[in-house]
Design an enzyme around this catalytic site. Structure first.
Site, PDB file in Angstrom:
ATOM      1  N   HIS A  97       0.591  -1.516   0.057  1.00  0.00           N
ATOM      2  CA  HIS A  97       0.148  -0.177   0.330  1.00  0.00           C
ATOM      3  C   HIS A  97       1.133   1.070   0.362  1.00  0.00           C
ATOM      4  O   HIS A  97       0.558   2.304  -0.622  1.00  0.00           O
ATOM      5  CB  HIS A  97      -1.102  -0.024   1.096  1.00  0.00           C
ATOM      6  CG  HIS A  97      -1.554  -0.704   1.894  1.00  0.00           C
ATOM      7  ND1 HIS A  97      -1.921  -2.187   0.701  1.00  0.00           N
ATOM      8  CD2 HIS A  97      -3.224  -0.419   1.022  1.00  0.00           C
ATOM      9  CE1 HIS A  97      -2.993  -2.437   1.293  1.00  0.00           C
ATOM     10  NE2 HIS A  97      -4.364  -1.437   1.023  1.00  0.00           N
ATOM     11  N   SER A  98       1.761   0.980   0.668  1.00  0.00           N
ATOM     12  CA  SER A  98       3.453   2.255   0.915  1.00  0.00           C
ATOM     13  C   SER A  98       4.219   2.189  -0.299  1.00  0.00           C
ATOM     14  O   SER A  98       4.964   1.349   0.225  1.00  0.00           O
ATOM     15  CB  SER A  98       3.644   2.305   1.886  1.00  0.00           C
ATOM     16  OG  SER A  98       5.185   3.195   2.162  1.00  0.00           O
TER      17      SER A  98
END
Lengths: 233, 209
Positions: A10-11
């Site tokens: 997600h990052s």
């Protein structure tokens, strides 16, 4: 040539950092980051994952690791979208530990299935060692090595393939969670790369020496794995 | 009218409008039981799809749906991206190179879309998810097609059933997705994914009028 890896997070920072970490242990393996959305927010982007899969294509197969919920869904979707899905495997493993194990396995020449297994074996080892306290090593640790070990044992490798990526990942994964300095034939048992350099085949005897509060537990852990052939034929 | 490329583009355009118009309503629904980003995510996703479709106008219904799938998966960000993306992708694959989507092929496409959502999200009917809108929609569409319904009738049946299905998620306790963290407290709120699904299927029906 080796199996290539794709990291879906997600990052963007997590994906890039994970790649940086794993690359240190597997300098010859191509590891691609696909973190964050296309406009740099937290989330996952099919485009980014597909780009990474495209770049990874043409190797000896690709293993994908993903962090949370929808990252797994995006990775699955990307594999579904990919023109040639042959040779792309999604590993069900903790992102960082699984990636490092996968990278080391790929570096040692394992095939895609072997790399996926190495990543997933780490998860199993973590689950098994979950109850053990992992206290930071104290400063006396280095001094201990020169003294006689607190526990030791000799174990003969019974599985056909002997020591390779997956057994090394299992041993290193479990040992890392114990408070003990452990060596196998003089090699640091918490290092997967180190264990694989032993190149110990079936019938070889492993000398396990451990020092520290969890010394006995560590010797039992390695002994148990070796005697069971690491669950392999 | 036949369900051709023009219909497909109209459907997607009306879907984008519906997401824009219902943005804050979907946000409110999601705020009650989720993380209040569904309206924003869906609006952004369909705007991205519109931009792609305008850049490179597709020549078949399947091509339009596939471009939409890519755009949604790349820009939505949350779980709805891969879920809707897979739905549109599988529908596109089901339609193949057909220039006109006959009722039976339409039902196959809707069924393939539902199959994609289930494969990706692992939800079952009654879990308080978009599956609760799509499942009755596919059933109603199949019945309408079997009864010899025209394309617009099949689409209307699907849209009506999806709307009813979305409404019926209100009393349910969520078992999948973010809302499932709330347990019993998720009851009494409509599922935002089921609602956006109903809006998209309504747009499909309106595009055929």
């Amino acid at each position: 040539m080796s199996v290539r890896l794709v990291v879906v997070s997600h990052s963007e920072k997590i994906a890039d950092g994970a790649v940086e970490l794993a690359a240190q242990m597997a300098p010859d393996v191509q590891i691609l980051a696909a973190g964050g959305t296309t406009d740099g927010r937290i989330g996952t982007s099919l485009e980014k994952v597909m780009e990474a899969l495209d770049k990874a294509a043409g190797g000896d197969g690709t293993v994908v690791l993903a962090d949370l919920g929808s990252a797994v869904m995006t990775a699955e979707s990307a594999i579904e979208f990919a023109e040639e899905t042959g040779g792309i495997l999604l590993a069900d493993a903790p992102l960082i530990e699984g990636l490092v194990a996968a990278a080391v396995a790929a570096q040692s020449g394992a095939d895609a299935k072997g790399v996926k297994d190495a990543a997933e074996a780490v998860a199993a080892a973590f689950a098994g060692a979950g109850g053990a306290a992992a206290e930071p090593a104290d400063h006396a640790a280095s001094a201990r090595q020169t003294a006689a070990p607190d526990a030791a044992g000799d174990f003969e490798l019974v599985n056909r393939a002997g020591m390779h990526a997956r057994p090394a990942a299992k041993i290193a994964g479990g040992i890392s969670a114990l408070d003990a300095e452990v060596t196998i034939n003089g090699i640091d048992a918490s290092s997967m790369t180190g264990l694989m350099t032993l190149a110990a085949g079936k019938g070889s005897v492993l000398r396990v020496e451990a020092t520290g509060p969890d010394a006995e537990k560590a010797v039992e852990y390695v002994g148990g794995l070796v005697r069971s052939g690491f669950g392999e034929p | 009218m036949g369900l051709d490329t023009k219909w497909t583009l109209k459907w997607l355009e009306l879907s984008a409008e519906a997401m824009k118009e219902n943005r804050s309503r979907l946000i409110d629904l999601d705020r009650a039981i989720g993380d209040s980003d569904h309206g924003e995510n869906m609006d952004r996703g369909f705007q991205a799809a519109m931009a792609k479709l305008a850049d490179a106008p597709p020549e078949t219904p399947a091509a339009a749906l596939k471009m939409t799938a890519m755009a949604l998966m790349s820009s939505v960000g949350g779980a709805a991206g891969p879920l809707y993306g897979t739905a549109f992708l599988r529908a596109s694959t089901a339609i193949g190179d057909a220039a006109d989507v006959e009722p039976s092929l339409l039902v196959d496409a809707l069924e393939a879309a539902l199959g994609g959502i289930v494969a990706r999200g692992k939800a079952e009917p009654g879990d308080k998810t978009m599956v609760d809108a799509w499942t009755p929609a596919v059933e109603a569409a199949r019945k309408a097609a079997d009864d010899g319904g025209l394309p617009e009738e099949v689409l209307r049946a699907a849209a009506d059933a999806a709307a009813a299905g979305a409404e019926a998620t209100e009393p349910l306790v969520a078992r999948k997705g973010r809302a499932s963290y709330l347990g019993e407290r998720s009851a009494g709120h409509r599922d935002p994914g089921a609602e956006s699904s109903a809006l998209i299927l309504r747009a499909a029906a309106e595009a055929a009028l």
